[in-house]
Write a protein that holds these residues in place. Structure first.
Motif, PDB file in Angstrom:
ATOM      1  N   UNK A  71      12.769  42.632  64.715  1.00 19.34           N
ATOM      2  CA  UNK A  71      14.033  43.354  64.622  1.00 19.34           C
ATOM      3  C   UNK A  71      14.890  42.864  63.454  1.00 19.34           C
ATOM      4  N   UNK A  72      14.684  41.612  63.044  1.00 20.50           N
ATOM      5  CA  UNK A  72      15.418  41.065  61.912  1.00 20.50           C
ATOM      6  C   UNK A  72      14.797  41.461  60.569  1.00 20.50           C
ATOM      7  N   UNK A  73      13.721  42.233  60.628  1.00 18.69           N
ATOM      8  CA  UNK A  73      13.163  42.800  59.407  1.00 18.69           C
ATOM      9  C   UNK A  73      12.100  41.972  58.721  1.00 18.69           C
ATOM     10  N   UNK A  74      11.560  40.960  59.378  1.00 21.19           N
ATOM     11  CA  UNK A  74      10.505  40.162  58.764  1.00 21.19           C
ATOM     12  C   UNK A  74       9.243  40.996  58.581  1.00 21.19           C
ATOM     13  N   UNK A  75       8.482  40.696  57.539  1.00 22.07           N
ATOM     14  CA  UNK A  75       7.222  41.394  57.268  1.00 22.07           C
ATOM     15  C   UNK A  75       6.328  41.366  58.495  1.00 22.07           C
ATOM     16  N   UNK A  76       5.718  42.506  58.805  1.00 19.42           N
ATOM     17  CA  UNK A  76       4.952  42.627  60.041  1.00 19.42           C
ATOM     18  C   UNK A  76       3.784  41.640  60.102  1.00 19.42           C
ATOM     19  N   UNK A  89      -4.707  50.454  48.603  1.00 14.50           N
ATOM     20  CA  UNK A  89      -3.843  49.344  49.013  1.00 14.50           C
ATOM     21  C   UNK A  89      -3.316  49.542  50.427  1.00 14.50           C
ATOM     22  N   UNK A  90      -2.914  50.779  50.748  1.00 14.11           N
ATOM     23  CA  UNK A  90      -2.387  51.063  52.084  1.00 14.11           C
ATOM     24  C   UNK A  90      -3.441  50.858  53.162  1.00 14.11           C
ATOM     25  N   UNK A  91      -4.671  51.295  52.866  1.00 14.56           N
ATOM     26  CA  UNK A  91      -5.759  51.148  53.839  1.00 14.56           C
ATOM     27  C   UNK A  91      -6.046  49.678  54.118  1.00 14.56           C
ATOM     28  N   UNK A  92      -6.151  48.889  53.061  1.00 14.03           N
ATOM     29  CA  UNK A  92      -6.452  47.465  53.236  1.00 14.03           C
ATOM     30  C   UNK A  92      -5.313  46.760  53.965  1.00 14.03           C
ATOM     31  N   UNK A  93      -4.072  47.138  53.648  1.00 13.92           N
ATOM     32  CA  UNK A  93      -2.920  46.550  54.340  1.00 13.92           C
ATOM     33  C   UNK A  93      -2.977  46.863  55.836  1.00 13.92           C
ATOM     34  N   UNK A  94      -3.285  48.120  56.167  1.00 10.74           N
ATOM     35  CA  UNK A  94      -3.384  48.507  57.577  1.00 10.74           C
ATOM     36  C   UNK A  94      -4.482  47.717  58.276  1.00 10.74           C
ATOM     37  N   UNK A  95      -5.604  47.514  57.585  1.00 10.55           N
ATOM     38  CA  UNK A  95      -6.724  46.780  58.180  1.00 10.55           C
ATOM     39  C   UNK A  95      -6.316  45.339  58.486  1.00 10.55           C
ATOM     40  N   UNK A  96      -5.610  44.701  57.552  1.00  9.14           N
ATOM     41  CA  UNK A  96      -5.138  43.338  57.791  1.00  9.14           C
ATOM     42  C   UNK A  96      -4.197  43.290  58.993  1.00  9.14           C
ATOM     43  N   UNK A 140       1.660  55.372  55.462  1.00 11.48           N
ATOM     44  CA  UNK A 140       1.337  56.635  54.785  1.00 11.48           C
ATOM     45  C   UNK A 140       2.561  57.288  54.161  1.00 11.48           C
ATOM     46  N   UNK A 141       3.748  57.019  54.715  1.00 12.28           N
ATOM     47  CA  UNK A 141       4.958  57.656  54.196  1.00 12.28           C
ATOM     48  C   UNK A 141       5.727  56.760  53.226  1.00 12.28           C
ATOM     49  N   UNK A 142       5.334  55.494  53.140  1.00 10.03           N
ATOM     50  CA  UNK A 142       5.949  54.604  52.171  1.00 10.03           C
ATOM     51  C   UNK A 142       7.341  54.148  52.527  1.00 10.03           C
ATOM     52  N   UNK A 143       7.550  53.751  53.773  1.00 13.28           N
ATOM     53  CA  UNK A 143       8.864  53.225  54.173  1.00 13.28           C
ATOM     54  C   UNK A 143       8.672  51.959  54.999  1.00 13.28           C
ATOM     55  N   UNK A 144       9.751  51.233  55.226  1.00 10.91           N
ATOM     56  CA  UNK A 144       9.689  49.982  55.974  1.00 10.91           C
ATOM     57  C   UNK A 144       9.725  50.245  57.478  1.00 10.91           C
TER      58      UNK A 144
END
Length: 424
Positions: free
Chosen positions: A237-242, A67-74, A178-182
């Motif tokens: 900066x307001x925390x919206x999803x990247x 899941x992390x890999x695919x998210x990074x690719x997107x 990789x570290x599981x944080x926002x």
């Protein structure tokens, strides 16, 4: 489970096929890093001989498609589309001109540093910042009689500021994934280290540049074209999803580009497409690294490395130093800070879990030390690119890279003195 160096030997094969052959060839970009990963991946599949071949391939594929890999690719895809469409629309030139327009004559070095910091923070790439500012910096150096390596180093140092902190930087995305944080939380922790380092160097550049004049001519600023970068920075900066941030950034570049006539509809599509294609190598590297590390994990390599890295560690301070050392060494070997974080991210996560290190802290350490290490190597993309644009030796830039050195020093002091306290 296989123990010992055999389980880790795919990493050794990777280093040999990339680092050693590059040294022999005398060019660190002679051997594509994708080919080095390919050799190491094939070797990893071969040494896992007690598992049927089909299952070995499935294990590799599983690691390459988490899941992390695919998210990074997107995110890489969206970042590529945004960065290149913004570039084609003229956002980089507009941002550069806007920043230079407000430079006081006695603050050329400090002003260029701030420009590099702001642009890299906005666009999330050190190389993009270097490409935008280095030709201007080299011209300013020639017209004012200032040392070219010094001016170039000011720009390169500032570009690492954004590479380390930006919400859309690939190093930030990989470190947090990789570290599981926002991203927002990692930014807060990282800012306690990166911002003091930048302020110190800013003061140093004010003192050094007091006798240098500013350029006589600056192109007219098209303020509307700065909006996409400002928009991305503010909503991030307001925390919206990247991913949402990048989509909004892409739409804004399209609207402004069409209104200003910077490109037509098909030109916008082409700009996005070229940006996505430009991220292809990073996407392939991400998948190969994920598959390779999954095989190493199955063979017991991660557990073996963790045991030997942490057996003399007695607390969080030692664990954090081991993560810092690990990503620094791998970065020196690969000459790519994103690849270094991808390679050691899983190991760092295990170490941080074992010693109860805050995930925001471990992500910050990975990103900070990878940027520090990248500033030490004359064969990294940043120094090679800046040296080529300024027609100087990459080695001549290193003595003037005050910001990466200061960043590494403050990061080390932060580990030793448990700073900032709230995250230690």
């Amino acid at each position: 489970m296989r123990k010992g160096l055999l389980s880790l030997s795919p990493l050794i094969i990777f280093v040999i096929s990339y680092l050693v052959t590059s040294i022999v060839a005398g060019d660190f970009y002679k051997v594509p890093i994708t080919v080095a990963f390919l050799f190491a991946s094939i070797y990893a599949v071969i040494i896992t001989y007690d598992i049927p071949l089909n299952k070995r391939i499935n294990i590799f594929s599983r690691g390459a498609s988490t899941d992390n890999m695919v998210l990074m690719i997107w995110i890489f895809i969206l970042a590529g589309a945004f960065a290149n469409s913004a570039k084609e629309m003229g956002s980089i030139d507009a941002t550069v001109n806007l920043t230079l327009q407000f430079l006081p004559s006695s603050m050329l070095l400090a002003g260029l540093f701030v420009a590099a910091c702001f642009i890299s923070l906005s666009i999330g790439t050190s190389v993009g910042t270097i490409v935008a500012l280095t030709p201007i910096g080299a011209g300013i150096a020639a017209s004012t009689g200032t040392s070219v390596p010094l001016i170039v180093a000011v720009i390169v140092g500032g570009s690492f500021f954004g590479d380390n902190l930006s919400f859309i930087s690939d190093t930030t995305v990989v470190a947090t994934s990789t570290q599981g944080c926002r991203l927002k939380d990692k930014f807060k922790v990282n800012s306690f280290i990166a911002i003091p380092a930048a302020l110190i160097i800013f003061v140093v550049y004010i003192l050094m540049g007091s006798g240098i004049g500013s350029p006589d001519k600056i192109a007219r600023v098209e303020y509307v074209k700065v909006i996409p970068y400002l928009l991305v920075l503010v909503i991030a900066l307001f925390g919206m999803n990247v991913m949402a941030v990048l989509v909004i950034g892409i739409i804004s570049t399209g609207i402004i580009g069409l209104i200003t006539g910077s490109f037509n509809l098909f030109g916008w599509f082409m700009a996005m497409g070229n940006g996505i294609v430009g991220m292809g190598e990073l996407i392939i590297i991400t998948m190969m690294a994920g598959g390779l590390l999954e095989l190493i994990k199955v063979n017991g390599g991660i557990d073996y490395l963790m045991t030997h890295l942490t057996r003399h560690i007695r607390g969080k301070r030692g664990a954090e130093l081991s993560i810092a050392a690990l990503v620094t060494v791998v970065n020196l070997c690969t000459a790519n800070n994103t690849v270094a974080i991808i390679t050691v991210g899983g190991i760092a996560k295990k170490i941080s879990d074992k010693f109860h290190i805050d995930s925001r802290r471990s992500a910050s350490i990975l990103d900070t030390y990878s940027c520090f290490a990248q500033g030490l190597i004359p064969y990294g993309a940043q120094l090679l690119m800046s040296a080529g644009l300024a027609a100087i030796s990459p080695v001549s830039i290193i003595p003037y890279l005050y910001y990466p050195f200061c960043l590494g020093l403050i990061a080390t002091l932060a580990i030793l003195f448990r700073y900032p306290k709230n995250y230690s």
